[in-house]
Design an enzyme around this catalytic site. Sequence first.
Site, PDB file in Angstrom:
ATOM      1  N   GLU A 197       0.822  -1.215   0.000  1.00  0.00           N
ATOM      2  CA  GLU A 197       0.000   0.000   0.000  1.00  0.00           C
ATOM      3  C   GLU A 197       0.847   1.253   0.000  1.00  0.00           C
ATOM      4  O   GLU A 197       0.342   2.359  -0.116  1.00  0.00           O
ATOM      5  CB  GLU A 197      -0.904   0.018   1.232  1.00  0.00           C
ATOM      6  CG  GLU A 197      -1.821  -1.175   1.340  1.00  0.00           C
ATOM      7  CD  GLU A 197      -1.091  -2.467   1.672  1.00  0.00           C
ATOM      8  OE1 GLU A 197      -0.005  -2.402   2.287  1.00  0.00           O
ATOM      9  OE2 GLU A 197      -1.572  -3.533   1.302  1.00  0.00           O
ATOM     10  N   ASN A 281      -0.013  -7.996  -5.340  1.00  0.00           N
ATOM     11  CA  ASN A 281      -0.418  -7.168  -6.486  1.00  0.00           C
ATOM     12  C   ASN A 281       0.601  -6.062  -6.769  1.00  0.00           C
ATOM     13  O   ASN A 281       1.364  -5.680  -5.889  1.00  0.00           O
ATOM     14  CB  ASN A 281      -1.791  -6.550  -6.222  1.00  0.00           C
ATOM     15  CG  ASN A 281      -1.786  -5.677  -4.992  1.00  0.00           C
ATOM     16  OD1 ASN A 281      -1.521  -6.153  -3.895  1.00  0.00           O
ATOM     17  ND2 ASN A 281      -2.050  -4.396  -5.156  1.00  0.00           N
ATOM     18  N   ASP A 323      -6.386  -5.799  -7.501  1.00  0.00           N
ATOM     19  CA  ASP A 323      -5.781  -6.063  -6.186  1.00  0.00           C
ATOM     20  C   ASP A 323      -5.749  -7.564  -5.894  1.00  0.00           C
ATOM     21  O   ASP A 323      -5.871  -7.981  -4.751  1.00  0.00           O
ATOM     22  CB  ASP A 323      -6.543  -5.312  -5.071  1.00  0.00           C
ATOM     23  CG  ASP A 323      -5.734  -5.220  -3.776  1.00  0.00           C
ATOM     24  OD1 ASP A 323      -4.515  -5.454  -3.813  1.00  0.00           O
ATOM     25  OD2 ASP A 323      -6.329  -4.930  -2.726  1.00  0.00           O
TER      26      ASP A 323
END
Lengths: 595, 268
Positions: A197, A281, A323
Amino acid sequence: MLQIFPLEGLAQLFRIFVPFFLAAIAFPQVQNPPDDGQWTMPAKNYASTRYSSLDQVNTGNVAKLRLAWTFSTGLTRGHEAAPLVVNNTMYIVTPWPNLLYALDLTQPGAPVKWTYDPQPSASAQGVACCDVVNRGAAYYNGRIYYNTLDNNTVAVDAATGKQVWKTKLGDINQGESMTMAPIVAKGKVIVGNSGGEFGVRGWLCGLDADTGKIVWRAYTTGPDKDVLIGANFKPFYKADQGKDLGQKTWQGEQWKIGGGSAWSWISYDPDLDLIYYGTANPGPWNADQRPGDNKWTSTLFARRPETGEAIWAYQMNPHDVHDYDGVNENILLDLNINGQTRKVLAHPDRNGRMYIMDRATGEVLSAETFAFVNTTESVDLKTGHLTINPSKTTGFKTVRDICPAAPGGKDWQPSAYSPKTGFIYLPHNNLCMEYQGTQANYIAGTPYVGANVRMYAGPGGNRGEFSAWDPVHAKTVWTVKEMFPAWSGTVVTAGDVVFYGTMDGWFKALNARNGSLLWQFKTGSGIISQPVVYEGPDGKEYVAVLAGVGGWSGAIVAGGLNAQDGTGAVGFLNAMADLPKYTTKGGTLYVFSLP
Amino acid sequence: MFFRCLSGLLVLACAGTCAVLRVCADPQNLPFSNQAREGLDNRVAEIVANGLDATLEFVWWPERKASVAQFLDAGNCDVWFGAPSGLPSALTTKPYYRSSYVFISRRDRVGSISSLFDERFSSLRIGAQIVGDDYAPPALVLARRGLSANLAGFSLFGPEGEPNPAARIVDAVDTGAVDVAIVWGPVAGYFAKRAKSPLEITSVRPAAFAGIPFAFDITAAVSKNKPSLRAQIDQVLERECPAIRALLAEYSVPLEPEEKTPCASLQP
């Protein structure tokens, strides 16, 4: 094989002889040692079957199962770890602050023998994307190995609780954290990072189990030398063949911030001497910003444990737009497929497909859907190519009814395999999502625009399912619907009983053959951890599980998030707004046995 | 670690005499805040605490994900300065400034750039902040124009102990490592002052494109259940508007036009 026998004292003698003896007898899963009733690694064994050959508790008597004893961890965030049982001691790793408890199973009520506190940085809590979870420890040669949220791998003496070494592998300030459970193979402790993230670059690392020295580090993106791709790299499919694909399938320098962390499970086949794991991802999240296949994200890798050298790779989701991390578990099985015994791995991916692959070569044998899927059409077994549905791709646009949602047909929650039934037991999700390209947000003094995601139940209205999958015929055998995502791991036994927990706090035993509910117990908090089965010092079979809701799915309870903000927890909150009505937070271990 | 965990009683006490104003702030994030209290938001917090007749107490916490939950919902602090207006799941005050993403470039290399559609971009190396898990908003448009290969990402965060991680993207322009960079205005303005080369800073134009804004109103955020505290802070922000304007100038914050003239109610 020898190294995972936790024998001490008199039993030291057997260290030398027993393994050689066992190697000589025929055993169905050659990579697994016989079941000694202990639980020395989260997945039970290198093949990651989570199968216990104990059968004291079986379909005939499991209804009589009752609570034996409990233990409070004193913490209220999400508890995802599997307890370990070695030498009549139970070891429990908690979410941050990542305490390690040793409980004495020889004493009534299993009192605490010692507690090890690694004192992780407090600010690591702010870096973790999805609650401050930890997925457990691994036992090897008298030591307990695990990771702390602030990027340290620690080795702790299993007898005394004294720290043997501590190695720092990443930097929380830059958004990295560690939540996965290590595997220890051929004297190497193998670990990977979390933090996709924050634009981190994913890696997997091998440390010397004796000293903690970093022996190798394999990045997910970048030139071949960084990915540890060399002359022995032989991917099965053309799409994965070529030089420096980890660099060339990106534009410019985007591979440097390309994500692909390795935050979940690793399996090991001692015969082929290969470890297996998947990468997360790609980043940035918004796929319009990173044209190309974005290798080696959302990829399965086979590597040598001692050097990290890549042997094959298969990118399941080139240029992922949903994702769909590729990090889910790989169960190593020898299956009879079309009249031939094949050494396969079974990988239930976030994209909702169960990949059955030849684990020596990386060839896909089947890739059928185990959950409701509308984002992809099929996998071509000749080319390995995944055909995606263009109407469900994301970007600067609003797209509705994307199934499965970002947590996938199945997330990290590990499945199990029973050689008795031949089925894989899959706790999984039934979630879809709506994706809008723009929403104002904020981080570290800087406003930005991210994706606005809302998740909700898929067809049928149930958000979770627990299924039995036939890996030979590539189809679902039976399914039990769950109101919430089935976010716990599972364990299956020779008694044909399969155990798992639900987010509203029911710990359940099903008949492994037909899925009928045989027994259930309501725990004090929702379950998102990994149940285990072991033989106690009294010779009885015990079933243990940590309750303590949280994680990405349970953040609304554990993190006290605001239910009005449906886009919280990357859109998961919208699907979980009612969870606080069903459960409260709190970490407690529950141990069950027959009377 | 949050230094203390107080009950909500002190906050309620703010209605009359407020004992302590607990302000969440990042310990290492200039120009906004640092533990030496040298940041813009450290100074705004001082002004507001004085205005509320409260003792200022900083609660140091890195601003990463889920800040609202960790700062406000968990009750670890009363207010947090520097939040964008309309942040979900919090109450935000009236804005105390409005700034924009800017292009920053070396005057002696490429000169001034202001438009996202400048034709020179295709031959330039473009630095862009990585915010959250995406590029800074103007870079999204450049990526859509097929310029991904020209982009170089810069994290907001640096290695442990590095004092000013946000400065690296400005330093990269200064040294010529990138030709132009897309940077949030207050960061660009502050770090450009220490550059060795002459730098040009211009607000990104257009100010929004394809529904993506590049300019933002900046506010203070309080918990959803503390509307009275927000009202009190709003009053102080308005009363102290001239002092805050002076601070913004001191920190060289590039300001954007606002709907209402700043300090309007104080003007004769």
